[in-house]
Motif scaffolding. Structure first.
Motif, PDB file in Angstrom:
ATOM      1  N   MET A  97     -35.332   1.977 -24.178  1.00  0.00           N
ATOM      2  CA  MET A  97     -36.329   1.355 -24.433  1.00  0.00           C
ATOM      3  C   MET A  97     -37.762   2.163 -24.484  1.00  0.00           C
ATOM      4  SD  MET A  97     -36.227  -2.169 -24.255  1.00  0.00           S
ATOM      5  CE  MET A  97     -35.520  -3.544 -23.198  1.00  0.00           C
ATOM      6  N   PRO A  98     -38.539   1.843 -25.467  1.00  0.00           N
ATOM      7  CA  PRO A  98     -39.833   2.677 -25.524  1.00  0.00           C
ATOM      8  C   PRO A  98     -40.757   2.521 -24.290  1.00  0.00           C
ATOM      9  CG  PRO A  98     -40.187   0.542 -26.763  1.00  0.00           C
ATOM     10  CD  PRO A  98     -38.777   0.474 -26.356  1.00  0.00           C
ATOM     11  N   GLY A  99     -40.376   2.835 -23.432  1.00  0.00           N
ATOM     12  CA  GLY A  99     -41.111   2.992 -22.141  1.00  0.00           C
ATOM     13  C   GLY A  99     -40.692   1.853 -21.170  1.00  0.00           C
ATOM     14  N   GLY A 100     -41.330   1.506 -20.059  1.00  0.00           N
ATOM     15  CA  GLY A 100     -40.762   0.561 -19.148  1.00  0.00           C
ATOM     16  C   GLY A 100     -41.359  -0.832 -19.401  1.00  0.00           C
ATOM     17  N   LYS A 101     -42.520  -0.835 -20.077  1.00  0.00           N
ATOM     18  CA  LYS A 101     -43.056  -2.317 -20.165  1.00  0.00           C
ATOM     19  C   LYS A 101     -42.124  -3.136 -20.961  1.00  0.00           C
ATOM     20  CE  LYS A 101     -47.940  -0.737 -19.752  1.00  0.00           C
ATOM     21  NZ  LYS A 101     -49.094  -0.396 -20.193  1.00  0.00           N
ATOM     22  N   PRO A 102     -41.704  -2.565 -21.916  1.00  0.00           N
ATOM     23  CA  PRO A 102     -40.828  -3.837 -22.623  1.00  0.00           C
ATOM     24  C   PRO A 102     -39.604  -4.175 -21.974  1.00  0.00           C
ATOM     25  CG  PRO A 102     -41.033  -1.632 -23.999  1.00  0.00           C
ATOM     26  CD  PRO A 102     -41.673  -1.524 -22.783  1.00  0.00           C
ATOM     27  N   THR A 103     -39.111  -3.522 -20.997  1.00  0.00           N
ATOM     28  CA  THR A 103     -38.388  -4.546 -20.038  1.00  0.00           C
ATOM     29  C   THR A 103     -38.871  -5.571 -19.207  1.00  0.00           C
ATOM     30  OG1 THR A 103     -36.758  -2.454 -19.822  1.00  0.00           O
ATOM     31  CG2 THR A 103     -36.652  -4.173 -18.040  1.00  0.00           C
ATOM     32  N   ARG A 227     -24.780  -7.938  -8.978  1.00  0.00           N
ATOM     33  CA  ARG A 227     -25.104  -7.228 -10.016  1.00  0.00           C
ATOM     34  C   ARG A 227     -24.714  -7.897 -11.385  1.00  0.00           C
ATOM     35  NH1 ARG A 227     -22.911  -2.209 -11.927  1.00  0.00           N
ATOM     36  NH2 ARG A 227     -23.208  -1.180  -9.762  1.00  0.00           N
ATOM     37  N   ASP A 228     -24.385  -9.357 -11.267  1.00  0.00           N
ATOM     38  CA  ASP A 228     -24.198 -10.037 -12.312  1.00  0.00           C
ATOM     39  C   ASP A 228     -25.709 -10.869 -12.746  1.00  0.00           C
ATOM     40  OD1 ASP A 228     -24.227 -11.784 -10.255  1.00  0.00           O
ATOM     41  OD2 ASP A 228     -22.721 -13.215 -11.059  1.00  0.00           O
ATOM     42  N   ARG A 229     -26.567 -10.651 -11.858  1.00  0.00           N
ATOM     43  CA  ARG A 229     -28.052 -11.149 -12.095  1.00  0.00           C
ATOM     44  C   ARG A 229     -29.113 -10.138 -11.937  1.00  0.00           C
ATOM     45  NH1 ARG A 229     -29.516 -14.842  -7.175  1.00  0.00           N
ATOM     46  NH2 ARG A 229     -27.801 -14.502  -5.639  1.00  0.00           N
ATOM     47  N   LEU A 230     -28.682  -9.080 -12.066  1.00  0.00           N
ATOM     48  CA  LEU A 230     -29.806  -7.615 -11.631  1.00  0.00           C
ATOM     49  C   LEU A 230     -30.074  -7.140 -13.353  1.00  0.00           C
ATOM     50  CD1 LEU A 230     -31.145  -5.748 -10.131  1.00  0.00           C
ATOM     51  CD2 LEU A 230     -29.111  -4.291 -10.033  1.00  0.00           C
ATOM     52  N   ILE A 231     -31.684  -6.953 -13.313  1.00  0.00           N
ATOM     53  CA  ILE A 231     -31.981  -6.284 -14.338  1.00  0.00           C
ATOM     54  C   ILE A 231     -32.693  -5.022 -13.863  1.00  0.00           C
ATOM     55  CG2 ILE A 231     -33.731  -6.378 -16.429  1.00  0.00           C
ATOM     56  CD1 ILE A 231     -33.561  -9.212 -16.119  1.00  0.00           C
ATOM     57  N   LEU A 232     -32.086  -3.862 -14.037  1.00  0.00           N
ATOM     58  CA  LEU A 232     -32.564  -2.602 -13.403  1.00  0.00           C
ATOM     59  C   LEU A 232     -33.544  -2.071 -14.452  1.00  0.00           C
ATOM     60  CD1 LEU A 232     -32.382  -0.311 -11.100  1.00  0.00           C
ATOM     61  CD2 LEU A 232     -30.732   0.685 -12.841  1.00  0.00           C
ATOM     62  N   LEU A 233     -34.685  -1.423 -14.262  1.00  0.00           N
ATOM     63  CA  LEU A 233     -35.812  -0.686 -14.837  1.00  0.00           C
ATOM     64  C   LEU A 233     -35.815   0.789 -14.412  1.00  0.00           C
ATOM     65  CD1 LEU A 233     -39.406  -2.269 -15.925  1.00  0.00           C
ATOM     66  CD2 LEU A 233     -38.745   0.089 -15.375  1.00  0.00           C
ATOM     67  N   ASP A 234     -35.669   1.616 -15.234  1.00  0.00           N
ATOM     68  CA  ASP A 234     -36.119   2.940 -15.132  1.00  0.00           C
ATOM     69  C   ASP A 234     -36.377   3.575 -16.091  1.00  0.00           C
ATOM     70  OD1 ASP A 234     -36.111   5.314 -13.506  1.00  0.00           O
ATOM     71  OD2 ASP A 234     -34.489   4.852 -12.350  1.00  0.00           O
ATOM     72  N   GLY A 244     -46.136   9.954 -22.601  1.00  0.00           N
ATOM     73  CA  GLY A 244     -46.668   9.904 -23.904  1.00  0.00           C
ATOM     74  C   GLY A 244     -45.115   9.856 -25.011  1.00  0.00           C
ATOM     75  N   TRP A 245     -44.225  10.458 -24.339  1.00  0.00           N
ATOM     76  CA  TRP A 245     -42.955  10.156 -25.098  1.00  0.00           C
ATOM     77  C   TRP A 245     -42.428   8.528 -25.224  1.00  0.00           C
ATOM     78  CZ3 TRP A 245     -39.835  14.495 -26.887  1.00  0.00           C
ATOM     79  CH2 TRP A 245     -40.263  15.864 -26.289  1.00  0.00           C
ATOM     80  N   ARG A 246     -42.853   7.862 -24.473  1.00  0.00           N
ATOM     81  CA  ARG A 246     -42.392   6.508 -24.198  1.00  0.00           C
ATOM     82  C   ARG A 246     -41.004   6.242 -24.388  1.00  0.00           C
ATOM     83  NH1 ARG A 246     -44.872   5.342 -21.830  1.00  0.00           N
ATOM     84  NH2 ARG A 246     -44.716   3.208 -21.875  1.00  0.00           N
ATOM     85  N   LEU A 247     -40.392   6.540 -23.258  1.00  0.00           N
ATOM     86  CA  LEU A 247     -38.961   6.425 -23.294  1.00  0.00           C
ATOM     87  C   LEU A 247     -38.308   6.047 -21.870  1.00  0.00           C
ATOM     88  CD1 LEU A 247     -36.287   7.008 -24.590  1.00  0.00           C
ATOM     89  CD2 LEU A 247     -36.162   9.530 -23.580  1.00  0.00           C
ATOM     90  N   HIS A 268     -39.383  -3.895 -31.783  1.00  0.00           N
ATOM     91  CA  HIS A 268     -39.539  -2.491 -32.064  1.00  0.00           C
ATOM     92  C   HIS A 268     -38.150  -1.855 -32.724  1.00  0.00           C
ATOM     93  CE1 HIS A 268     -37.557  -2.398 -27.882  1.00  0.00           C
ATOM     94  NE2 HIS A 268     -36.887  -1.584 -28.567  1.00  0.00           N
ATOM     95  N   SER A 269     -37.438  -2.545 -33.200  1.00  0.00           N
ATOM     96  CA  SER A 269     -36.163  -2.208 -34.047  1.00  0.00           C
ATOM     97  C   SER A 269     -35.308  -1.012 -33.075  1.00  0.00           C
ATOM     98  CB  SER A 269     -36.483  -1.388 -35.179  1.00  0.00           C
ATOM     99  OG  SER A 269     -37.336  -2.035 -36.108  1.00  0.00           O
ATOM    100  N   CYS A 270     -35.973   0.186 -32.641  1.00  0.00           N
ATOM    101  CA  CYS A 270     -35.120   1.096 -31.791  1.00  0.00           C
ATOM    102  C   CYS A 270     -36.242   1.888 -31.301  1.00  0.00           C
ATOM    103  CB  CYS A 270     -34.181   1.721 -32.814  1.00  0.00           C
ATOM    104  SG  CYS A 270     -34.973   2.624 -34.143  1.00  0.00           S
ATOM    105  N   VAL A 271     -35.696   3.036 -30.518  1.00  0.00           N
ATOM    106  CA  VAL A 271     -36.612   3.866 -29.763  1.00  0.00           C
ATOM    107  C   VAL A 271     -36.319   4.952 -30.963  1.00  0.00           C
ATOM    108  CG1 VAL A 271     -37.037   5.589 -28.090  1.00  0.00           C
ATOM    109  CG2 VAL A 271     -36.525   3.114 -27.496  1.00  0.00           C
ATOM    110  N   ASN A 272     -37.539   5.900 -31.219  1.00  0.00           N
ATOM    111  CA  ASN A 272     -37.492   6.765 -31.939  1.00  0.00           C
ATOM    112  C   ASN A 272     -36.325   7.972 -31.796  1.00  0.00           C
ATOM    113  OD1 ASN A 272     -38.848   9.868 -31.364  1.00  0.00           O
ATOM    114  ND2 ASN A 272     -40.220   8.336 -30.447  1.00  0.00           N
TER     115      ASN A 272
END
Length: 388
Positions: A97-103, A227-234, A244-247, A268-272
């Motif tokens: 993802m382009p950073g954490g916020k999109p998740t 695990r079958d209902r977990l969304i992990l953000l990191d 500033g890399w937004r990753l 966002h199509s994809c991360v750069n």
């Protein structure tokens, strides 16, 4: 005048960026400013990571990548989670993802709608509540209290679940409090969730490698029963000083991964591409800079807590993780917002009012100790002089 959709009025913002803009304006006008407001490491991205990004550009990685990220990086994330947590993760369920916020945003859009409820920490990262409101769902805060070291109470959190609850957002170590939730509270929460099999969980673990005093990170990946209902953000922003890399990345249950991928394509199509190669170098390269940065934060943590507790009207519990202190300022007789403004305008110290992180943040300020010890000491000296 343009006629905006009603939902636009539901979007909030991050006060930290507003304070930063005001601080920069004051600095440009010649005022000496010490910024303890912005939530980003004050270290440079390690050189080998920068070089990997440059090499990727020179090697011709200039085009689109798969929406979910390049396979090498998704495999690298899975390997890193295995190394750090002993967790077996399918790379095909990892979304770069382009950073954490999109998740956060995707999870709320996926499960939020009118009539649904989403639980979130308060005081907590303001984008949680903003995203919930935008989705149409009802935001239901659960309190992080000073008395508990700003950890949630599993009993209280579980009591807020209803038949309308679709998602629970967790964050440990936490922004803005620096609170780290003890494992026994996670154990109790997961046990209680057995009675609510349709409730999803999004665990924001972006500060998971920033813990102090011998604490070990409790990842929700260690609970196979959810695990079958977990969304992990990191991600890379905090750990590798790459804001500033937004990753970032997220791990999704197989049942909803396709929906997350469709949201990415539409958003966002994809991360750069070069940033993804830099991220791979971060995971597979030397970790010395990470450990050095955490040691520096730990030293500053001790300094700032000690100094804050010497200011009349302040009291501050020791944060267990991240790089934030969240002192109680009720003894000053001022509101959080009023004190934030006074310290910036009169003392030249930028901090964030606790109310920027939810109603339960009244009576608190957030201090980021992502600044030098020298600047921290000078900031406290200015605050003492301002309040005297």
């Amino acid at each position: 005048m343009p006629i905006l959709a009603d939902r636009m009025s539901q979007l909030g913002t991050e006060t930290a960026f507003e304070v930063l803009a005001r601080a920069n304006a004051l600095a440009a006008a010649g005022k000496s400013i010490i910024n303890l407001g912005i939530g980003q490491p004050d270290f440079k991205t390690p050189e080998h990571i920068v070089e990997a990004g440059i090499k990727a550009m020179r090697d011709g990685h200039h085009g689109y990548t798969p929406a979910a990220g390049i396979p090498q990086l998704r495999e690298g994330v899975a390997a890193d989670l295995k190394k750090r947590h002993g967790a077996e993760v399918d790379p095909s369920l990892i979304m770069i993802m382009p950073g954490g916020k999109p998740t956060m945003f995707f999870a709320c859009l996926m499960f939020g709608q009118p009539g649904a409820e989403i639980l979130y920490p308060n005081p907590g990262f303001p984008i949680y509540e903003s995203s919930v409101k935008f989705s149409g769902a009802t935001p239901v805060p659960y309190r992080l209290s000073e008395a508990n070291g700003f950890a949630f109470s599993a009993e209280e959190l579980l009591s807020k679940i209803t038949a309308n609850t679709r998602l629970i957002i967790l964050n440990s170590p936490a922004n803005p409090t620096g609170g780290a939730v003890p494992k026994e509270e996670f154990d109790a929460l997961v046990a209680g969730l057995a009675a609510w099999p349709d409730v999803m969980v999004m665990s924001d673990e972006i500060y998971g490698q920033m813990l102090y005093d011998g604490r070990e990170h409790t990842t929700l990946l260690s609970y196979p029963e959810i695990r079958d209902r977990l969304i992990l953000l990191d991600g890379w922003s905090k750990t590798y000083a790459m804001t500033g890399w937004r990753l970032g990345y997220s791990l999704w249950p197989k049942s909803v991964f396709g929906h997350a991928e469709k949201l990415a394509v539409n958003c966002h199509s994809c991360v750069n591409a070069p940033t993804q190669f830099a991220g791979l170098a971060a995971l597979t390269g030397p970790q010395d800079a990470v450990h050095a940065m955490v040691r520096a934060f730990d030293e500053r943590r001790r300094v700032i807590v000690s100094e804050l507790n010497q200011i009349p009207g302040f009291r501050c519990v020791e944060p267990g993780g991240a790089f934030y202190a969240f002192p109680n300022i009720e003894g000053t007789g001022m509101t959080s917002k009023a004190l934030q403004t006074r310290l910036l305008e009169e003392a030249g110290v930028a901090v964030i009012a606790g109310t920027s992180f939810g109603a339960y943040g009244e009576g608190y300020l957030r201090f980021s100790y992502a600044n030098s010890t020298e600047n921290i000491r000078e900031a406290i000296k200015r605050i003492k002089a301002c309040l005297s």
